[in-house]
Design a protein around this motif. Structure first.
Motif, PDB file in Angstrom:
ATOM      1  N   ILE A  84      50.977  37.132  32.250  1.00 18.88           N
ATOM      2  CA  ILE A  84      50.516  38.432  31.766  1.00 18.88           C
ATOM      3  C   ILE A  84      51.012  38.599  30.331  1.00 18.88           C
ATOM      4  O   ILE A  84      52.220  38.540  30.077  1.00 18.88           O
ATOM      5  CB  ILE A  84      51.049  39.577  32.648  1.00 18.88           C
ATOM      6  CG1 ILE A  84      50.590  39.380  34.101  1.00 18.88           C
ATOM      7  CG2 ILE A  84      50.588  40.932  32.121  1.00 18.88           C
ATOM      8  CD1 ILE A  84      51.197  40.370  35.064  1.00 18.88           C
TER       9      ILE A  84
ATOM     10  N   CYS B 122      54.888  37.844  26.689  1.00 20.92           N
ATOM     11  CA  CYS B 122      54.268  37.328  27.913  1.00 20.92           C
ATOM     12  C   CYS B 122      55.289  37.276  29.045  1.00 20.92           C
ATOM     13  O   CYS B 122      56.480  37.028  28.817  1.00 20.92           O
ATOM     14  CB  CYS B 122      53.706  35.923  27.691  1.00 20.92           C
ATOM     15  SG  CYS B 122      52.284  35.865  26.558  1.00 20.92           S
TER      16      CYS B 122
ATOM     17  N   THR C  51      46.123  40.694  28.882  1.00 21.68           N
ATOM     18  CA  THR C  51      45.430  39.672  29.677  1.00 21.68           C
ATOM     19  C   THR C  51      46.293  39.225  30.853  1.00 21.68           C
ATOM     20  O   THR C  51      47.528  39.299  30.812  1.00 21.68           O
ATOM     21  CB  THR C  51      45.093  38.436  28.821  1.00 21.68           C
ATOM     22  OG1 THR C  51      46.319  37.861  28.309  1.00 21.68           O
ATOM     23  CG2 THR C  51      44.184  38.805  27.663  1.00 21.68           C
ATOM     24  N   LYS C  52      45.613  38.749  31.871  1.00 24.70           N
ATOM     25  CA  LYS C  52      46.299  38.157  33.027  1.00 24.70           C
ATOM     26  C   LYS C  52      45.479  36.969  33.509  1.00 24.70           C
ATOM     27  O   LYS C  52      44.269  37.093  33.743  1.00 24.70           O
ATOM     28  CB  LYS C  52      46.462  39.172  34.153  1.00 24.70           C
ATOM     29  CG  LYS C  52      47.149  38.581  35.380  1.00 24.70           C
ATOM     30  CD  LYS C  52      47.441  39.638  36.418  1.00 24.70           C
ATOM     31  CE  LYS C  52      48.237  39.020  37.566  1.00 24.70           C
ATOM     32  NZ  LYS C  52      48.625  40.012  38.575  1.00 24.70           N
TER      33      LYS C  52
ATOM     34  N   TYR D 244      51.237  33.650  37.651  1.00 23.51           N
ATOM     35  CA  TYR D 244      50.319  34.351  36.756  1.00 23.51           C
ATOM     36  C   TYR D 244      51.012  34.604  35.420  1.00 23.51           C
ATOM     37  O   TYR D 244      52.221  34.863  35.371  1.00 23.51           O
ATOM     38  CB  TYR D 244      49.895  35.693  37.354  1.00 23.51           C
ATOM     39  CG  TYR D 244      49.076  35.586  38.609  1.00 23.51           C
ATOM     40  CD1 TYR D 244      47.709  35.335  38.550  1.00 23.51           C
ATOM     41  CD2 TYR D 244      49.649  35.741  39.865  1.00 23.51           C
ATOM     42  CE1 TYR D 244      46.946  35.251  39.704  1.00 23.51           C
ATOM     43  CE2 TYR D 244      48.901  35.650  41.026  1.00 23.51           C
ATOM     44  CZ  TYR D 244      47.550  35.408  40.935  1.00 23.51           C
ATOM     45  OH  TYR D 244      46.802  35.323  42.071  1.00 23.51           O
TER      46      TYR D 244
ATOM     47  N   ASP E   3      51.838  45.707  38.291  1.00 25.83           N
ATOM     48  CA  ASP E   3      51.054  44.564  38.771  1.00 25.83           C
ATOM     49  C   ASP E   3      50.869  44.683  40.276  1.00 25.83           C
ATOM     50  O   ASP E   3      51.839  44.691  41.042  1.00 25.83           O
ATOM     51  CB  ASP E   3      51.783  43.268  38.426  1.00 25.83           C
ATOM     52  CG  ASP E   3      50.947  42.038  38.704  1.00 25.83           C
ATOM     53  OD1 ASP E   3      49.742  42.194  38.937  1.00 25.83           O
ATOM     54  OD2 ASP E   3      51.512  40.924  38.676  1.00 25.83           O
TER      55      ASP E   3
ATOM     56  N   VAL F  52      54.520  47.277  32.766  1.00 23.32           N
ATOM     57  CA  VAL F  52      53.462  46.590  33.501  1.00 23.32           C
ATOM     58  C   VAL F  52      53.552  46.985  34.968  1.00 23.32           C
ATOM     59  O   VAL F  52      54.622  46.925  35.574  1.00 23.32           O
ATOM     60  CB  VAL F  52      53.589  45.060  33.357  1.00 23.32           C
ATOM     61  CG1 VAL F  52      52.624  44.355  34.322  1.00 23.32           C
ATOM     62  CG2 VAL F  52      53.301  44.627  31.934  1.00 23.32           C
TER      63      VAL F  52
ATOM     64  N   ALA G 243      46.455  44.153  37.139  1.00 23.22           N
ATOM     65  CA  ALA G 243      47.648  44.603  36.423  1.00 23.22           C
ATOM     66  C   ALA G 243      47.253  45.615  35.353  1.00 23.22           C
ATOM     67  O   ALA G 243      46.185  45.489  34.730  1.00 23.22           O
ATOM     68  CB  ALA G 243      48.377  43.423  35.784  1.00 23.22           C
TER      69      ALA G 243
ATOM     70  N   THR H  39      50.826  40.718  26.522  1.00 22.72           N
ATOM     71  CA  THR H  39      50.501  41.926  25.767  1.00 22.72           C
ATOM     72  C   THR H  39      50.618  41.608  24.277  1.00 22.72           C
ATOM     73  O   THR H  39      51.654  41.107  23.820  1.00 22.72           O
ATOM     74  CB  THR H  39      51.465  43.078  26.105  1.00 22.72           C
ATOM     75  OG1 THR H  39      51.416  43.331  27.513  1.00 22.72           O
ATOM     76  CG2 THR H  39      51.100  44.343  25.339  1.00 22.72           C
TER      77      THR H  39
END
Length: 293
Positions: free
Chosen positions: A23, A87, A5-6, A21, A41, A39, A106, A25
């Protein structure tokens, strides 16, 4: 499976300010996710990456690659066990060249370079969008009379942030002079002092520091028309203001045009009785005609 998610984590999307932001996982599967987990981005166009305010797993983000707007970094050097999450916080500064919305995508790549997660954001930049409207209140303006004007300045429906360094300038037509005012009011009433009002017989300007969203300003004043005025009376009001943290001047104008009500009188004198002799009473008729508009 992997949940990737972002989201916009902190800050307001405003020109010149920082936003962050988040991000994340999460390993929702039953087996480990082996490193490297990378990642990639794609930062929004018109933003600048700030590494000193970016972290991964609560630690400073030190090892990364930045190519143009593409930021790449590994989130862990150890396996990500089932149920665990990592995160990162990515901070950027919004430059004046940025365009709304701030599209940002991303992707998460696993150890075999396959995409195992993708997320996108599209946050709108908060920006002031103002209007100016000039109107005439006097119903039937005439040469030599007084005309009441109103200037209204407010936020358009899509405006999302206060405007700064507002200036309204109104230069009346030639020979039209200021008679009364201006009177400046705000709806709803707001503490927007100090106002700077400059006037002369042929010039009006109002400056003030900012106008919050939801506040409308009215300027009411009266002008005196010369007795020789005629035809279309054209009057232009100009509004200038700035977006937050941006010196670029934004200009809006509105023109008020009205046709002057002129009274052009014609008088005709004639004799009513067609024939008469000495000693008769002569009847005269005076006829008045308004040939104006």
């Amino acid at each position: 499976s992997t949940n990737f998610t972002k989201v916009l984590f902190s800050g307001n999307p405003v020109y010149g300010e920082n936003i962050s932001y988040q991000i994340c996982t999460t390993n929702n599967g039953t087996v480990q996710l082996n490193p490297p987990l990378t990642v990639v981005d794609n930062l929004p166009t018109g933003t600048t990456f700030i590494p000193g305010l970016s972290t991964v797993n609560n630690a400073p983000l030190l090892n990364y690659t930045l190519t143009g707007q593409q930021l790449s970094y590994d989130i862990t050097t150890s396996p990500l066990n089932p149920g665990e999450s990592i995160c990162s916080i990515i901070t950027v500064n919004i430059q004046n060249s940025a365009q709304s919305p701030l599209f940002n995508t991303a992707n998460l790549f696993n150890s075999t370079s396959n995409v195992v997660g993708s997320a996108q954001t599209g946050d709108n930049i908060r920006d002031p969008v103002l209007y100016i409207n000039k109107s005439i209140i006097t119903e039937y303006p005439v040469a030599g009379g007084i005309v009441s004007y109103r200037i209204e300045v407010g936020h358009e429906a899509n405006s999302t942030f206060k405007a700064y360094n507002l200036s309204i300038v109104d230069t009346p037509p030639t020979s039209v002079v200021l008679n009364e005012g201006p009177v400046v009011t705000f709806v709803p009433p707001d503490s927007l002092e100090p106002l700077v009002v400059n006037t002369s017989t042929t010039f009006l300007s109002v400056q003030f520091p900012d106008l919050p969203v939801g506040v409308t300003m009215y300027i009411d004043y009266k002008m005196e028309l010369p007795i020789t005025a005629s035809g279309d009376i054209i009057n232009t009001a100009t509004l200038t203001y700035n977006r937050p943290n941006d010196p670029t001047i934004i200009t809006r104008t509105d023109v008020e045009i009205f046709r002057l009500d002129n009274h052009s009188m014609e008088i005709t004198k004639k004799v009513n009785n067609k024939t008469f002799k000495i000693g008769d009473i002569v009847e005269w008729q005076l006829e008045y005609t308004n040939n104006g508009n």
